[in-house]
Design a protein around this motif. Structure first.
Motif, PDB file in Angstrom:
ATOM      1  N   SER A  40       0.828  -1.205   0.000  1.00 44.64           N
ATOM      2  CA  SER A  40       0.000   0.000   0.000  1.00 44.64           C
ATOM      3  C   SER A  40       0.863   1.257   0.000  1.00 44.64           C
ATOM      4  O   SER A  40       0.567   2.237  -0.702  1.00 44.64           O
ATOM      5  CB  SER A  40      -0.922  -0.008   1.221  1.00 44.64           C
ATOM      6  N   ALA A  41       1.960   1.230   0.776  1.00 46.42           N
ATOM      7  CA  ALA A  41       2.859   2.390   0.829  1.00 46.42           C
ATOM      8  C   ALA A  41       3.555   2.603  -0.510  1.00 46.42           C
ATOM      9  O   ALA A  41       3.719   3.751  -0.965  1.00 46.42           O
ATOM     10  CB  ALA A  41       3.883   2.204   1.943  1.00 46.42           C
ATOM     11  N   ALA A  44       1.247   4.244  -2.891  1.00 44.75           N
ATOM     12  CA  ALA A  44       1.031   5.654  -2.558  1.00 44.75           C
ATOM     13  C   ALA A  44       2.067   6.566  -3.191  1.00 44.75           C
ATOM     14  O   ALA A  44       1.801   7.752  -3.421  1.00 44.75           O
ATOM     15  CB  ALA A  44       1.043   5.841  -1.041  1.00 44.75           C
ATOM     16  N   TRP A  79       6.421   7.588   1.569  1.00 47.06           N
ATOM     17  CA  TRP A  79       6.392   6.133   1.741  1.00 47.06           C
ATOM     18  C   TRP A  79       6.495   5.753   3.211  1.00 47.06           C
ATOM     19  O   TRP A  79       5.721   4.923   3.707  1.00 47.06           O
ATOM     20  CB  TRP A  79       7.533   5.490   0.951  1.00 47.06           C
ATOM     21  N   GLU A  81       5.778   7.586   5.792  1.00 45.53           N
ATOM     22  CA  GLU A  81       4.550   8.025   6.471  1.00 45.53           C
ATOM     23  C   GLU A  81       3.423   7.022   6.241  1.00 45.53           C
ATOM     24  O   GLU A  81       2.673   6.692   7.171  1.00 45.53           O
ATOM     25  CB  GLU A  81       4.142   9.407   5.972  1.00 45.53           C
ATOM     26  N   GLU A  82       3.299   6.522   5.029  1.00 47.36           N
ATOM     27  CA  GLU A  82       2.259   5.535   4.731  1.00 47.36           C
ATOM     28  C   GLU A  82       2.495   4.228   5.489  1.00 47.36           C
ATOM     29  O   GLU A  82       1.546   3.591   5.961  1.00 47.36           O
ATOM     30  CB  GLU A  82       2.209   5.269   3.223  1.00 47.36           C
ATOM     31  N   VAL A  83       3.749   3.817   5.605  1.00 47.31           N
ATOM     32  CA  VAL A  83       4.057   2.620   6.392  1.00 47.31           C
ATOM     33  C   VAL A  83       3.671   2.842   7.852  1.00 47.31           C
ATOM     34  O   VAL A  83       3.055   1.978   8.495  1.00 47.31           O
ATOM     35  CB  VAL A  83       5.548   2.251   6.275  1.00 47.31           C
TER      36      VAL A  83
END
Length: 281
Positions: A40-41, A44, A79, A81-83
């Motif tokens: 998902s990251a 993004a 990346w 931040e998404e993790v």
């Protein structure tokens, strides 16, 4: 392109904390959660897989390398931040949360058909598996993610800042394991600084062609020349090498010199020296 040709790429190593103690079903849940969060990251930041992403399964983690044209700033910013956010969502309400160590470094790597090969891969894995990274997770059960980058990646990418990048919240720490003796930078998202362990003593290295004390007194002589601590004068920089030349001490980290030159004394037949010399790059 010859796939064994070395190409400069950003290398990412991810490892699940404590996976060896998990039961079979718990391992599956942890791996599924890790892959969901990472994929998902990557999406993004516009990385969809295929030729855009090399991904190797490592059992309790993964080794990844985005395509060379992917800007590293996207990985240390959005990346990451998404993790972090994905990990928070995944762990909500779990008695045994998923906890990750993630390391990054860039350098020449080759694909030999079975995986990526190169010193950049070796160093990234060493950083991810380092005692300081493990120590941060051990120090605080409330931390689910520790992020570590190499010194060169910090100064060339992280220190430049950008969206979701927090260079002021990274802290340097020496990493010494096997053939690795490096300074790395550690970060815990949403923390002003990571709970790093205290760095150990830095051994003195004898330079070639310079008279230095022999035997067990060498380390003590190096410490005496620096106020009895063996640490860098005037700062917290971890050190890689000590150079002692006729009483002048410099601390060299890679190709840079940090700190003052100290210990130069005026002698009766020296008309030009005035107290302690000072210098740096």
């Amino acid at each position: 392109m010859n796939r064994q040709e070395a190409v400069h790429r950003l290398v990412v190593n991810v490892d699940i904390k404590g996976s060896g103690r998990l039961g079979h079903q718990a391992k599956i849940r942890s791996r599924t959660g890790m892959y969901d969060i990472l994929e998902s990251a990557f999406r993004a930041v516009g990385i969809q897989g295929g030729d855009q992403l090399h991904l190797e399964d490592r059992g309790d983690g993964v080794l990844a390398a985005p395509a060379p044209d992917v800007p590293p700033s996207a990985l240390v910013g959005l990346w990451l931040e998404e993790v972090h956010q994905g990990l928070r969502e995944h762990n909500a309400g779990l008695a045994e949360p998923l906890r990750l160590r993630i390391a990054m470094h860039g350098g020449p790597v080759s694909d030999d058909g079975k995986g990526l090969v190169g010193r950049a891969v070796d160093l990234t894995c060493r950083l991810c598996d380092s005692e300081p990274a493990k120590g941060i997770l051990a120090a605080d059960d409330g931390i689910d993610l520790v992020f570590v980058v190499s010194d060169v990646l910090y100064h060339s990418v992280v220190a430049e800042g950008g969206r979701f990048v927090e260079p002021e919240h990274y802290r340097p720490h020496p990493v010494r394991a096997k053939e690795t003796d490096e300074v790395a930078w550690f970060h815990v998202p949403r923390r002003t600084e990571p709970p790093l362990p205290a760095p150990g003593p830095v051994p003195a290295a004898r330079p070639t062609g310079v008279d230095t004390p022999e035997g067990p007194d060498r380390a003590q002589a190096s410490a005496d020349a620096n106020g009895g601590t063996g640490a860098e004068p005037g700062g917290p920089w971890p050190t890689k090498y000590w150079i002692n030349v006729n009483g002048s001490n410099q601390i060299v980290d890679g190709a840079e010199v940090h700190g003052d030159i100290v210990g130069v004394r005026v002698t009766p037949d020296d008309d030009s020296a005035e107290g302690a010399g000072r210098g740096g790059c």
